[in-house]
Write a protein that holds these residues in place. Structure first.
Motif, PDB file in Angstrom:
ATOM      1  N   LEU A 154      43.960 -35.613-126.843  1.00  8.25           N
ATOM      2  CA  LEU A 154      44.762 -36.134-127.949  1.00  8.25           C
ATOM      3  C   LEU A 154      45.729 -35.097-128.509  1.00  8.25           C
ATOM      4  O   LEU A 154      46.682 -35.446-129.208  1.00  8.25           O
ATOM      5  N   LEU A 196      49.970 -43.021-121.352  1.00  6.71           N
ATOM      6  CA  LEU A 196      49.296 -44.200-120.821  1.00  6.71           C
ATOM      7  C   LEU A 196      50.256 -45.381-120.728  1.00  6.71           C
ATOM      8  O   LEU A 196      50.242 -46.127-119.745  1.00  6.71           O
ATOM      9  N   GLU A 254      34.919 -41.722-134.178  1.00  5.36           N
ATOM     10  CA  GLU A 254      35.828 -42.870-134.136  1.00  5.36           C
ATOM     11  C   GLU A 254      36.873 -42.779-135.244  1.00  5.36           C
ATOM     12  O   GLU A 254      38.058 -43.066-135.027  1.00  5.36           O
ATOM     13  N   GLY A 267      44.300 -47.584-119.795  1.00  2.00           N
ATOM     14  CA  GLY A 267      43.116 -47.422-120.630  1.00  2.00           C
ATOM     15  C   GLY A 267      42.531 -46.036-120.474  1.00  2.00           C
ATOM     16  O   GLY A 267      42.825 -45.327-119.501  1.00  2.00           O
ATOM     17  N   VAL A 268      41.699 -45.663-121.443  1.00  4.43           N
ATOM     18  CA  VAL A 268      41.111 -44.333-121.408  1.00  4.43           C
ATOM     19  C   VAL A 268      39.757 -44.360-122.107  1.00  4.43           C
ATOM     20  O   VAL A 268      39.589 -45.021-123.135  1.00  4.43           O
ATOM     21  N   VAL A 319      39.365 -40.053-134.143  1.00  6.81           N
ATOM     22  CA  VAL A 319      40.265 -40.495-133.071  1.00  6.81           C
ATOM     23  C   VAL A 319      41.292 -41.474-133.623  1.00  6.81           C
ATOM     24  O   VAL A 319      42.489 -41.397-133.288  1.00  6.81           O
ATOM     25  N   VAL A 339      41.507 -48.011-125.707  1.00 12.03           N
ATOM     26  CA  VAL A 339      40.840 -46.718-125.889  1.00 12.03           C
ATOM     27  C   VAL A 339      39.383 -46.942-126.244  1.00 12.03           C
ATOM     28  O   VAL A 339      39.065 -47.650-127.207  1.00 12.03           O
ATOM     29  N   GLU A 340      38.504 -46.348-125.476  1.00 13.68           N
ATOM     30  CA  GLU A 340      37.073 -46.374-125.767  1.00 13.68           C
ATOM     31  C   GLU A 340      36.657 -44.961-126.167  1.00 13.68           C
ATOM     32  O   GLU A 340      37.063 -43.981-125.527  1.00 13.68           O
ATOM     33  N   VAL A 341      35.871 -44.834-127.235  1.00 10.56           N
ATOM     34  CA  VAL A 341      35.470 -43.528-127.765  1.00 10.56           C
ATOM     35  C   VAL A 341      33.970 -43.369-127.577  1.00 10.56           C
ATOM     36  O   VAL A 341      33.181 -44.200-128.048  1.00 10.56           O
ATOM     37  N   ALA A 389      48.883 -41.547-125.894  1.00  7.01           N
ATOM     38  CA  ALA A 389      49.209 -42.981-125.827  1.00  7.01           C
ATOM     39  C   ALA A 389      50.493 -43.216-125.043  1.00  7.01           C
ATOM     40  O   ALA A 389      50.580 -44.148-124.223  1.00  7.01           O
ATOM     41  N   LEU A 417      45.395 -41.156-133.314  1.00  4.06           N
ATOM     42  CA  LEU A 417      46.238 -42.208-132.728  1.00  4.06           C
ATOM     43  C   LEU A 417      47.252 -42.732-133.745  1.00  4.06           C
ATOM     44  O   LEU A 417      48.401 -43.017-133.407  1.00  4.06           O
ATOM     45  N   LEU A 472      37.532 -41.770-123.942  1.00  5.00           N
ATOM     46  CA  LEU A 472      37.519 -40.432-124.528  1.00  5.00           C
ATOM     47  C   LEU A 472      36.068 -40.011-124.728  1.00  5.00           C
ATOM     48  O   LEU A 472      35.299 -40.701-125.407  1.00  5.00           O
TER      49      LEU A 472
END
Length: 418
Positions: free
Chosen positions: A416, A153, A313, A387-388, A316, A357-359, A150, A320, A390
């Motif tokens: 991560l 980013l 999810e 943005g990322v 993750v 963040v998209e998982v 994070a 985070l 994952l």
């Protein structure tokens, strides 16, 4: 009993992200609260610096404090650790009295596994710094001390990852290890799951918390919550699934939050985006705990796309959440949903902007999977820091476009803890 504290025990202490925060808070504040789920290591961490301990879960210690709380704290070597304060709530008023008579920093460390009731004012409000502590992240377990994903980013740094040879089954196995200290070293999956189930049962069967509630209905509510972990589900639907009133559902929801079994991601709001869904993303606090609540192991999870996605999810989110303590950027964890568009996690860094963040439990992490991140960047403009996506594939990190700021990356989940 009252004991003279020392970092004893036979196991070596594993440094936590919270250590530096605790030291800094003690250097400037008279009292520091370490808050979080029971069994995440709050006491062990506090023992690294405490010189006196009051173990409030001990009946003899609790009785001595109740007889004369203020006098019990007099003349003790500082920092004084008051462990599991919720067993003797009146001790907080005694701490308040001591703090009101002296501004000396580093006097008290207070650990607790129970949040106060919403709207309830603690005696230590405005007098103690609070630090939230969660189960171990993978980075902590592996001794990684580089800047978390994070932070990279937020600061527009390139992203690197050492281990790209992991697949979805590897990530499931890592998630099931759990971040609770007494389970993450357990090699037997059955024994580990049993310990985690006991942790859930031990929470929903505490007389002082549950009161007159129907315990079987509460257990059903926990099970329903777990089935929806990683989802955006209104409370009323959970109530309907269990067959309880909305008032009872609100009480159960508050109980799970107060005991840190759940750590929902609230809805992210921004004045540039309208018509956002208000419901939180339901999340259990630990992925291993989630699988234990489901009552299934890696074999079943690996055969179900739905369970894999919810587990990943939840996992993750836990990384985070813990990583916020290691980041130089203070951020809060939320989610976004609007008219069919969804961003799994939005990290709100205030004036530092927003990271999205998209998982994805699949191996793909391209522009298609990132389309909602590009949409969010268009909405937020300069407020979008990065943005990322994952994913569980083996392709190394790479940017999905050439934007000089607000860049969006495709990255394996293992970033991560890189």
């Amino acid at each position: 009993m009252l004991t003279s504290a020392a970092p004893g025990g036979t196991d070596a202490y594993i440094p936590r992200f919270v250590d530096t925060h605790l030291e800094q808070a003690l250097s400037r504040s008279g009292a520091v609260e370490l808050r979080g789920p029971r069994g995440v290591g709050k006491t062990t961490t506090a023992l690294q610096v405490a010189r006196t301990v009051f173990a409030c879960q001990n009946a003899d210690t609790a009785a001595a404090i109740r007889q004369d709380p203020r006098s019990a704290l007099l003349g003790q070597r500082t920092p004084v650790l008051i462990d599991e304060w919720q067993e003797v709530p009146e001790v907080l008023w005694a701490v308040k009295e001591h703090l009101d008579t002296s501004n000396d920093p580093g006097r008290f460390i207070i650990t607790g596994s129970l949040r106060g009731h919403e709207g309830e004012q603690s005696p230590l409000t405005g007098r103690a710094e609070a630090i939230d502590m969660f189960p171990f992240s993978v980075a902590e377990r592996r001794g990684v001390r580089t800047a978390p994903l994070a932070e990279r980013l937020f600061d527009v740094h390139d992203i690197e990852v050492g281990d790209t040879d992991l697949g979805i089954n590897d990530y499931v196995a890592i998630a099931l290890e759990s971040g609770y200290p007494n389970t993450m070293s357990e090699v037997d999956p059955g024994a580990r799951a049993a310990r985690l189930r006991n942790r859930i049962d031990g929470t929903v069967n505490v007389d002082g918390l549950v009161g007159r509630h129907d315990r079987s209905k509460l257990a059903d509510f926990v099970a329903a919550y777990a089935l929806h972990s990683g989802g955006v589900v209104p409370l009323q639907r959970l109530c309907d699934d269990v067959g309880i009133s909305s008032n009872t559902g609100r009480a159960y929801e508050a109980l799970l939050s107060r005991t840190y079994l759940v750590a929902d991601a609230p809805s992210f709001h921004h004045n540039r985006i309208s018509h956002l869904r208000r419901s939180p993303k339901r999340l259990l606090v630990d992925a291993g705990l989630l699988a234990a609540a489901w009552g299934v192991g890696a074999d079943v999870i690996s055969r179900s796309a739905d369970l894999r996605g919810r587990l990943l999810e939840t996992f993750v989110a836990a990384q985070l959440r813990a990583g916020a303590l290691a980041s130089s950027v203070r951020y809060s964890l939320g989610h976004l949903r609007r008219n069919g568009r969804e961003v799994d996690f939005v990290l709100d860094g205030g004036v530092r902007g927003v990271v999205a963040v998209e998982v994805k439990a699949g191996i793909h992490g391209g522009r298609k999977e990132a389309r909602h991140l590009f949409w969010l960047r268009d909405q937020l403009g300069d407020s979008f820091a990065g943005g990322v996506v994952l994913h569980t594939g083996r392709r190394p990190p790479h940017p999905l476009d050439g934007a000089p700021t607000g860049r969006i990356w495709s990255v394996p989940v293992s970033a991560l803890w890189a």
